[in-house]
Scaffold this active site. Structure first.
Site, PDB file in Angstrom:
ATOM      1  N   GLU A 119       0.860  -1.191   0.000  1.00 46.78           N
ATOM      2  CA  GLU A 119       0.000   0.000   0.000  1.00 46.78           C
ATOM      3  C   GLU A 119       0.896   1.242   0.000  1.00 46.78           C
ATOM      4  OE1 GLU A 119      -3.377   0.974   0.070  1.00 46.78           O
ATOM      5  OE2 GLU A 119      -2.512   2.980   0.294  1.00 46.78           O
ATOM      6  N   CYS A 135     -13.650  -1.320  -8.942  1.00 43.20           N
ATOM      7  CA  CYS A 135     -14.803  -0.409  -8.920  1.00 43.20           C
ATOM      8  C   CYS A 135     -14.984   0.248 -10.286  1.00 43.20           C
ATOM      9  CB  CYS A 135     -14.649   0.629  -7.817  1.00 43.20           C
ATOM     10  SG  CYS A 135     -13.136   1.568  -7.936  1.00 43.20           S
TER      11      CYS A 135
END
Ligand SMILES: C[S@@+](CC[C@H](N)C(=O)[O-])C[C@H]1O[C@@H](n2cnc3c(N)ncnc32)[C@H](O)[C@@H]1O
Length: 434
Positions: A318, A391
């Site tokens: 991340e 998404c």
């Protein structure tokens, strides 16, 4: 060339168009003299009177003036500012119909962009598709009034109640309008978060002029506290994130686990559907306890930690340092130390420096999808299973197209409606290496 067409087709000319389908931004599309014409607000089967406001060689955009023939699927939008606000695109039709179109957009993207032939599972919708958002970002006028941006503009749309937010979060917004009139004048954006217990966090954003202090408006903080807000964040005089008032820790429950989240870390915005989405990821990963797993774009470590008890080891990558700090603390809080490791950096560079080969890779990139170097590295490493959470059906289809050409088969695609009444759709895809 475009101007010439507009000359021949002045914007105040009223034209009639029949809508054939919805495209993935929620606009209706029909044809005028063979030109694809996009009309927000027009539904399939409807005939509308429109005026063109933007004309290109192969397509044009038009404004809906009136519906001449109405679809039985049309409803009166429950939100009073639906037509001005950019947040929702699909409140003019039934929830069931929005799910039909989201399903088609996923199917179309996979076949048209990815050239993938796979049966997409029926979309997992919400039984009650309102009040689902756990985050709201409001922009502020100098008068203190708050609102959302209208579409892609910086024009503010005010509202008395946003139907996607809980009643409680709507009350927090009203309190901010009532109390933040003179103090904190430099604040231009307020972001509220609400966890599943109904507790709130507020982030005040503005230029780093001076340190914000709760002393500047104690009534505001007292009123917020009475309504469940537990912390307010802003910046110090150097522009760094700083707690202004309240509790330092804010946590969210997902799949019966507790996760600390900083105001600047990503968190899925639909708490109920996050459990649904993650359950599909866990099923797809089908872990036996032996596997080395990577969680790429791992945020605050939610997926990595949900997978940790069923894997030999999980490594998360991340880039957001606040999220990595949260993930490390979340591993401690959820008794997963020793099973998980969180690395900070961009996935595209960090993943090449890991000295292990994953059996299973879970990845949940931002809307832009994977960096091409990430896709190439996955094709070199050949993990047995990839679970791709996306998404954006367009970038998902692009990336899946490359992975399938490189030896992967798409075993399942499960859309989940994380964002009811909007054009957005989330998908969880399982890929297996041949
Ligand atoms: C859609 S979120 C998913 C986070 C997490 N999986 C979850 O469900 O909460 C994407 C995450 O990727 C991170 N991110 C974006 N681009 C990145 C990159 N190039 N390398 C590493 N992390 C990135 C963002 O900071 C964000 O936390």
């Amino acid at each position: 060339m475009n101007d010439k067409r507009l000359d021949n087709n002045p914007t105040d000319e009223k034209l009639t168009v029949e809508c054939l389908r919805l495209i993935s931004d929620g606009s209706g599309v029909g044809y005028l003299n063979g030109i694809a014409t996009f009309v927000p607000g027009l539904l399939p089967g409807e005939i509308g009177e429109v005026e063109v406001y933007e004309a290109k060689k192969k397509w044009q955009r038009a404004r809906l003036l009136r519906v001449i023939k109405r679809s039985p699927e049309r409803i009166a939008a429950p939100c009073s500012v639906f037509e001005e606000c950019g947040g929702c695109q699909l409140q003019h039709t039934t929830y069931e119909e929005t799910l039909v179109w989201k399903q088609r957009w996923v199917e179309d993207a996979l076949s048209r962009i990815g050239k993938i032939s796979v049966e997409v599972k029926p979309i997992h919708g919400m039984a009650s598709p309102w009040c689902y958002r756990n985050k709201a970002s409001l922009h502020r006028e100098p008068t203190g009034k708050l609102g959302y941006y209208k579409g892609k503009s910086k024009e503010l749309v005010h509202f008395s109640e946003c139907l996607l937010l809980s009643e409680r979060m709507n009350r927090w917004i009203r309190l901010a309008e009532e109390f933040l009139t003179d103090s904190f004048a430099e604040i231009h954006t307020l972001s509220f978060r609400e966890n599943t217990k109904g507790e709130g966090l507020l982030l005040l954003e503005g230029p780093p002029t001076k340190a914000l202090s709760a002393e500047d408006n104690p009534e505001f903080f007292e009123a917020l506290f009475k309504e469940g807000v537990r912390s307010v964040w802003g910046t110090d005089s150097e522009g760094n994130l700083a707690l202004i008032w309240g509790e330092e820790r804010f946590s969210q429950t997902i799949l019966d686990m507790t996760f600390e989240v900083s105001p600047l870390s990503f968190l899925q915005v639909n708490s109920l559907q996050t459990d649904v989405l993650y359950s599909h990821v866990l099923d797809g990963a089908a872990l036996t306890g032996e596997e080395i797993v990577w969680d790429l774009y791992s945020g605050i470590g939610t997926l990595a930690l949900a997978l940790a008890s069923k894997a030999q080891k999980v490594t998360g990558i991340e880039e957001n340092p606040y999220a990595v700090d949260n993930a490390i603390q979340n591993a401690v809080n959820n008794n997963a130390v020793g099973h998980v490791e969180f690395l900070m950096g961009k996935v595209e560079s960090r993943m090449t420096k890991i000295d292990e080969e994953p059996d299973v890779v879970v990845l949940d990139p931002p809307r832009s999808g994977m960096h091409p170097a990430v896709v190439q590295r996955l094709l070199e490493l050949k993990p047995q299973r990839i679970i791709y959470v996306s998404c954006d059906p367009g970038t998902l289809a692009r990336d899946l197209g490359v992975l399938t050409q490189g030896g992967y088969a798409v075993e399942s695609v499960q859309p989940v409606d994380m964002f009811p009444w909007t054009m957005h759709t989330e998908c969880c895809c399982l890929l297996e290496h041949a």
